[in-house]
Motif scaffolding. Structure first.
Motif, PDB file in Angstrom:
ATOM      1  N   GLU A   1      33.600  -4.828 -27.697  1.00 63.66           N
ATOM      2  CA  GLU A   1      32.382  -4.263 -28.262  1.00 63.66           C
ATOM      3  C   GLU A   1      32.224  -2.820 -27.780  1.00 63.66           C
ATOM      4  N   PRO A   2      31.471  -2.008 -28.494  1.00 64.19           N
ATOM      5  CA  PRO A   2      31.282  -0.620 -28.062  1.00 64.19           C
ATOM      6  C   PRO A   2      30.426  -0.535 -26.816  1.00 64.19           C
ATOM      7  N   SER A   3      30.614   0.510 -26.039  1.00 61.11           N
ATOM      8  CA  SER A   3      29.765   0.752 -24.885  1.00 61.11           C
ATOM      9  C   SER A   3      28.321   0.910 -25.337  1.00 61.11           C
ATOM     10  N   PRO A   4      27.383   0.162 -24.734  1.00 57.46           N
ATOM     11  CA  PRO A   4      25.972   0.328 -25.123  1.00 57.46           C
ATOM     12  C   PRO A   4      25.433   1.715 -24.814  1.00 57.46           C
ATOM     13  N   ASN A   5      26.040   2.428 -23.856  1.00 60.82           N
ATOM     14  CA  ASN A   5      25.629   3.813 -23.621  1.00 60.82           C
ATOM     15  C   ASN A   5      26.017   4.698 -24.797  1.00 60.82           C
ATOM     16  N   ALA A   6      27.187   4.438 -25.384  1.00 64.47           N
ATOM     17  CA  ALA A   6      27.611   5.215 -26.550  1.00 64.47           C
ATOM     18  C   ALA A   6      26.692   4.961 -27.741  1.00 64.47           C
ATOM     19  N   ILE A   7      26.363   3.700 -27.971  1.00 60.65           N
ATOM     20  CA  ILE A   7      25.466   3.367 -29.075  1.00 60.65           C
ATOM     21  C   ILE A   7      24.080   3.936 -28.817  1.00 60.65           C
ATOM     22  N   SER A   8      23.641   3.913 -27.546  1.00 61.46           N
ATOM     23  CA  SER A   8      22.331   4.476 -27.210  1.00 61.46           C
ATOM     24  C   SER A   8      22.280   5.964 -27.496  1.00 61.46           C
ATOM     25  N   LEU A   9      23.357   6.675 -27.185  1.00 64.19           N
ATOM     26  CA  LEU A   9      23.407   8.114 -27.457  1.00 64.19           C
ATOM     27  C   LEU A   9      23.228   8.370 -28.948  1.00 64.19           C
ATOM     28  N   LYS A  10      23.904   7.610 -29.761  1.00 65.64           N
ATOM     29  CA  LYS A  10      23.788   7.769 -31.214  1.00 65.64           C
ATOM     30  C   LYS A  10      22.391   7.407 -31.700  1.00 65.64           C
ATOM     31  N   ASN A  11      21.833   6.324 -31.155  1.00 64.61           N
ATOM     32  CA  ASN A  11      20.479   5.917 -31.547  1.00 64.61           C
ATOM     33  C   ASN A  11      19.453   6.983 -31.213  1.00 64.61           C
ATOM     34  N   LEU A  12      19.589   7.583 -30.038  1.00 65.43           N
ATOM     35  CA  LEU A  12      18.639   8.622 -29.618  1.00 65.43           C
ATOM     36  C   LEU A  12      18.671   9.809 -30.576  1.00 65.43           C
ATOM     37  N   ILE A  13      19.855  10.178 -31.014  1.00 66.91           N
ATOM     38  CA  ILE A  13      19.975  11.312 -31.936  1.00 66.91           C
ATOM     39  C   ILE A  13      19.326  10.969 -33.279  1.00 66.91           C
ATOM     40  N   ARG A  14      19.598   9.795 -33.792  1.00 63.01           N
ATOM     41  CA  ARG A  14      19.059   9.394 -35.091  1.00 63.01           C
ATOM     42  C   ARG A  14      17.540   9.216 -35.025  1.00 63.01           C
ATOM     43  N   LEU A  15      17.093   8.461 -34.026  1.00 66.43           N
ATOM     44  CA  LEU A  15      15.652   8.226 -33.903  1.00 66.43           C
ATOM     45  C   LEU A  15      14.905   9.503 -33.547  1.00 66.43           C
ATOM     46  N   GLY A  16      15.523  10.323 -32.689  1.00 67.00           N
ATOM     47  CA  GLY A  16      14.890  11.589 -32.331  1.00 67.00           C
ATOM     48  C   GLY A  16      14.675  12.470 -33.540  1.00 67.00           C
ATOM     49  N   THR A  17      15.621  12.410 -34.486  1.00 69.46           N
ATOM     50  CA  THR A  17      15.489  13.182 -35.721  1.00 69.46           C
ATOM     51  C   THR A  17      14.398  12.606 -36.612  1.00 69.46           C
ATOM     52  N   ILE A  18      14.396  11.278 -36.773  1.00 69.55           N
ATOM     53  CA  ILE A  18      13.392  10.647 -37.637  1.00 69.55           C
ATOM     54  C   ILE A  18      11.990  10.838 -37.084  1.00 69.55           C
ATOM     55  N   MET A  19      11.853  10.713 -35.761  1.00 68.93           N
ATOM     56  CA  MET A  19      10.529  10.730 -35.137  1.00 68.93           C
ATOM     57  C   MET A  19      10.129  12.103 -34.602  1.00 68.93           C
ATOM     58  N   GLU A  20      11.043  13.070 -34.685  1.00 74.71           N
ATOM     59  CA  GLU A  20      10.822  14.397 -34.110  1.00 74.71           C
ATOM     60  C   GLU A  20      10.410  14.283 -32.634  1.00 74.71           C
ATOM     61  N   LYS A  21      11.229  13.511 -31.892  1.00 76.10           N
ATOM     62  CA  LYS A  21      10.950  13.248 -30.480  1.00 76.10           C
ATOM     63  C   LYS A  21      11.861  14.117 -29.615  1.00 76.10           C
ATOM     64  N   SER A  22      11.318  15.153 -29.015  1.00 77.72           N
ATOM     65  CA  SER A  22      12.121  16.053 -28.189  1.00 77.72           C
ATOM     66  C   SER A  22      12.605  15.376 -26.912  1.00 77.72           C
ATOM     67  N   ASP A  23      11.839  14.408 -26.380  1.00 81.90           N
ATOM     68  CA  ASP A  23      12.283  13.742 -25.151  1.00 81.90           C
ATOM     69  C   ASP A  23      13.507  12.866 -25.404  1.00 81.90           C
ATOM     70  N   TYR A  24      13.736  12.466 -26.649  1.00 82.84           N
ATOM     71  CA  TYR A  24      14.956  11.720 -26.950  1.00 82.84           C
ATOM     72  C   TYR A  24      16.182  12.622 -26.837  1.00 82.84           C
ATOM     73  N   VAL A  25      15.991  13.883 -27.167  1.00 84.98           N
ATOM     74  CA  VAL A  25      17.074  14.851 -26.971  1.00 84.98           C
ATOM     75  C   VAL A  25      17.416  14.955 -25.488  1.00 84.98           C
ATOM     76  N   THR A  26      16.384  14.938 -24.647  1.00 90.02           N
ATOM     77  CA  THR A  26      16.592  14.994 -23.196  1.00 90.02           C
ATOM     78  C   THR A  26      17.351  13.770 -22.710  1.00 90.02           C
ATOM     79  N   HIS A  27      16.974  12.590 -23.185  1.00 88.68           N
ATOM     80  CA  HIS A  27      17.675  11.369 -22.798  1.00 88.68           C
ATOM     81  C   HIS A  27      19.120  11.386 -23.298  1.00 88.68           C
ATOM     82  N   ALA A  28      19.314  11.876 -24.512  1.00 88.80           N
ATOM     83  CA  ALA A  28      20.667  11.958 -25.059  1.00 88.80           C
ATOM     84  C   ALA A  28      21.525  12.904 -24.232  1.00 88.80           C
ATOM     85  N   GLN A  29      20.963  14.063 -23.869  1.00 87.68           N
ATOM     86  CA  GLN A  29      21.712  15.021 -23.065  1.00 87.68           C
ATOM     87  C   GLN A  29      22.015  14.440 -21.683  1.00 87.68           C
TER      88      GLN A  29
END
Length: 676
Positions: free
Chosen positions: A529-557
């Motif tokens: 299975e994929p690393s959940p950290n890798a999937i989380s990084l992708k989720n943060l980018i997608r959700l951060g874009t949909i929700m305009e959440k700047s703190d998700y960018v911080t978590h992704a970085q």
């Protein structure tokens, strides 16, 4: 310690799972590496000792044996009686787990030693992945490999001091069997318990030190994801099997993360000129050929699926038998290489594997191609009916895992987008509804791990959250139902709270309040299975874009900072993370659809968008109200513009690099833009 470990030899079976080279170098364990022997073939059926079954209320079928479950009762008993813990970890469909159960755990002598000298715990690795991850890491680091069943000895404080995988019941030459190992461990514990306690403490100290020594890496600011991706692709090309597909010698295991990465790599490079474009096409070719070989091959390797030639000739008529035998390479003495059947389970058996094209078979049998196709189809149906009616069906583990169902939702959505079969999308929707009803606590916004005759009491791990969030986002893109993105957002907020490492970045596998975990690990590597950290990084980018959440960018970085150095050194070990890094590097390509959703033109737009292969695509429906509208100013603006200027006519906008293109109201124009 040395005399004990010198006398106990390691008995393991190979597995496809490997620890990160960096972790193996950084952690210096005290247990020496010892020689490997193959498991024994014998299968004893000594009846089990009958005593109260403490696992009778457990949900996992694999745990329905007479041992303690992982939990306080077992821990307190070990402390009160000053006994070491024997921990067995496996899963329901693991062949050698059941072999060891029958050979050893149902043996009177083994049971007597375990009952008198140990507190025995059995864990289903699929149901309690956090326990499995911790002690598998220990076994791999101390022995050089791992697998299941996993056998680990712990102090009453849950510190491991010796571990391996499969043990045969009796000694094999100079290699001790399970009864000998148990007796020696018990003797050392009685004679020198302080040495084992110290060994366990040292082990945990080193694991904690490693986890804590991974600070954020500022070098990720200069990330060249394209170069890292090329390095990974070059590695796969260097180990690619051009004859049979895949990226290893036999036995081959399908690795979806590798193929997903190569497909995305193709997507990111296909519009580039020169070598990058060529590399991308080569990546696509490797995936397509591998999938072709999987489809043609004998991935179905158990007793329910294999055949002797005489069985085929007795079940089928002469013409059907000739066609099956020729096309699938059936031989009188079996078609399985003895070197790939070390336990003699497939002697004289045939795995039906396509050996030649249909036309070649038709020519060899002097039969028209259309007739051959009908003959083979009728023969396969007859063989299927025979198996269903006359052969014992393979065991099926009935538990439902949140994490795996999240991955399945993603697969179903992708299949729907290509095939446009509403029944497939219904499966994904029904799965999400079931998890929300049975495995989600709406009051605390937390997930449970599994369901079997009711929800388990085990709380969700990181992979449950990350895989489900990904599946919900995919489902939202497919049917534009905003309850899925709203639930994904709630889960992401809870995941950040429970698992994110605020100091070093990245996500821990288990929650901080899980006191049974003596070390909280983080993982960037992929396995089956994929690393959940890798999937989380992708989720943060997608959700951060949909929700305009700047703190998700911080978590992704932060996640990228934590994983960057390992990814740069060993990208082939973490292709899912490389894929997510490409998304972060190139940015999201938003495709916003606005206007009357019931209009036939909107249906056409959706079909075009669904079937366009764009790895960084994010599809959003702009509505004049609702969850996304209230959280995304760009979407609210597009919805208003659509209503005022386009009068609700279906319109598409392509937005990237913080800029949206002109409104598109022509299907041909949209299709052309999606291809560029």
């Amino acid at each position: 310690m040395r005399p004990f470990f010198a006398s106990v030899r390691r008995l393991t079976v190979a597995t496809r799972y490997h620890p990160s080279p960096a972790l193996r170098r950084a952690t210096l364990m005290t247990t020496p590496r010892l020689p490997v022997v193959q498991p024994m073939r014998s299968l004893h059926t000594t009846p089990a000792i009958h005593k109260p079954n403490r696992l009778i209320d457990e949900k996992s079928p694999y745990l329905l044996v007479d041992w303690y479950p992982w939990g306080r009762a077992a821990f307190e008993k070990a402390k009160a009686e000053n006994k070491p813990i024997f921990l067995s970890i496996g899963y329901s469909t693991c062949h050698w787990c059941h072999v060891m159960e029958h050979e050893s755990f149902e043996n009177d002598q083994v049971a007597k030693i375990l009952n008198e000298k140990f507190v025995s715990i059995k864990v289903d690795r699929e149901e309690n992945s956090g326990v499995d991850k911790l002690y598998m890491t220990y076994v791999q680091l101390t022995t050089g490999r791992g697998g299941w069943p996993m056998s680990v000895f712990l102090t009453p404080d849950l510190h491991p001091f010796f571990g391996a995988t499969y043990f045969p019941p009796d000694d094999v030459g100079s290699h001790p069997g399970f009864k000998t190992v148990l007796s020696r461990v018990a003797k050392v514990w009685e004679d020198t318990p302080d040495a084992l306690l110290q060994n366990g403490q040292d082990t945990i100290h080193q694991l904690r030190s490693y986890v804590q020594s991974r600070p954020r890496d500022s070098a990720s600011d200069s990330l060249d994801a394209d170069k890292i991706a090329k390095d990974a692709c070059d590695h796969y090309a260097s180990v690619y099997d051009a004859s049979l597909g895949g990226f290893s010698d036999a036995p081959k295991f399908p690795q979806p993360v590798q193929m997903n990465f190569l497909l995305d790599y193709y997507g990111y490079t296909r519009l580039q000129q020169g070598k990058a474009e060529t590399d991308g096409k080569d990546a696509l070719a490797m995936v397509l050929f591998t999938l072709k070989k999987i489809a043609e091959g004998g991935i179905h390797e158990g007793a329910f699926c294999v055949w002797t030639q005489s069985e085929l000739e007795s079940v089928l008529d002469n013409q059907q038998a000739q066609a099956i035998i020729r096309h699938y390479g059936v031989q009188a003495d079996g078609n399985v290489n003895p070197a790939q059947d070390p336990h003699g389970e497939l002697v004289n058996k045939n795995v039906l594997t396509t050996q030649e094209s249909l036309q070649e078979t038709a020519d060899a049998l002097k039969m028209p191609l259309t007739e051959l196709e009908k003959v083979l189809e009728a023969a396969k149906q007859k063989l299927w009916n025979y198996r269903v009616e006359h052969r014992p069906k393979p065991h099926r583990d009935e538990k439902i895992l949140t994490s795996w169902n999240g991955l399945m939702m993603t697969g179903l959505v992708k299949a729907y987008q290509v095939l446009q079969d509403p029944a497939i999308l219904d499966l994904a929707t029904n799965t999400a509804d079931f998890i929300h009803k049975e495995l989600y606590r709406s009051d605390s916004k937390t997930l449970l791990r599994s369901y079997c005759q009711g929800p388990s009491a085990i709380e969700g791990f990181l992979d449950d959250y990350s895989y489900l969030i990904q599946g919900l986002l995919d489902l939202y893109e497919a049917n534009k139902d905003e309850r899925w993105v709203q639930w994904a957002y709630e889960l992401q907020e809870k995941q950040n709270e429970l698992f994110f490492d605020k100091e070093a970045g990245g996500y821990f596998t288990v929650q901080e309040n899980d006191t049974s975990m003596v070390v909280r690990l983080k993982d960037e590597q992929d396995g089956a299975e994929p690393s959940p950290n890798a999937i989380s990084l992708k989720n943060l980018i997608r959700l951060g874009t949909i929700m305009e959440k700047s703190d998700y960018v911080t978590h992704a970085q932060g996640t990228l900072d934590w994983s960057y150095r390992a990814m740069a050194q060993y990208p082939y070990a973490m292709p899912a993370l490389v894929t997510s890094s490409l998304l972060m590097y190139h940015g999201v390509k938003q495709i916003v659809l606005a206007g009357n959703s019931d209009d036939k033109t909107m249906e056409t737009y959706n079909d075009l968008v669904n079937q366009a292969f764009i790895p960084n695509k994010l599809v959003i429906q702009a509505k004049d109200s609702g969850f996304v509208h209230d959280h995304n100013s760009l979407i609210a603006k597009i919805a208003a513009t659509s209503a005022q200027e386009q009068q609700g006519k279906p319109t598409a906008f392509v937005c990237e690099n913080f800029t949206c293109g002109l409104p598109i109201q022509d299907a041909t124009q949209l299709k052309k833009l999606l291809q560029n």
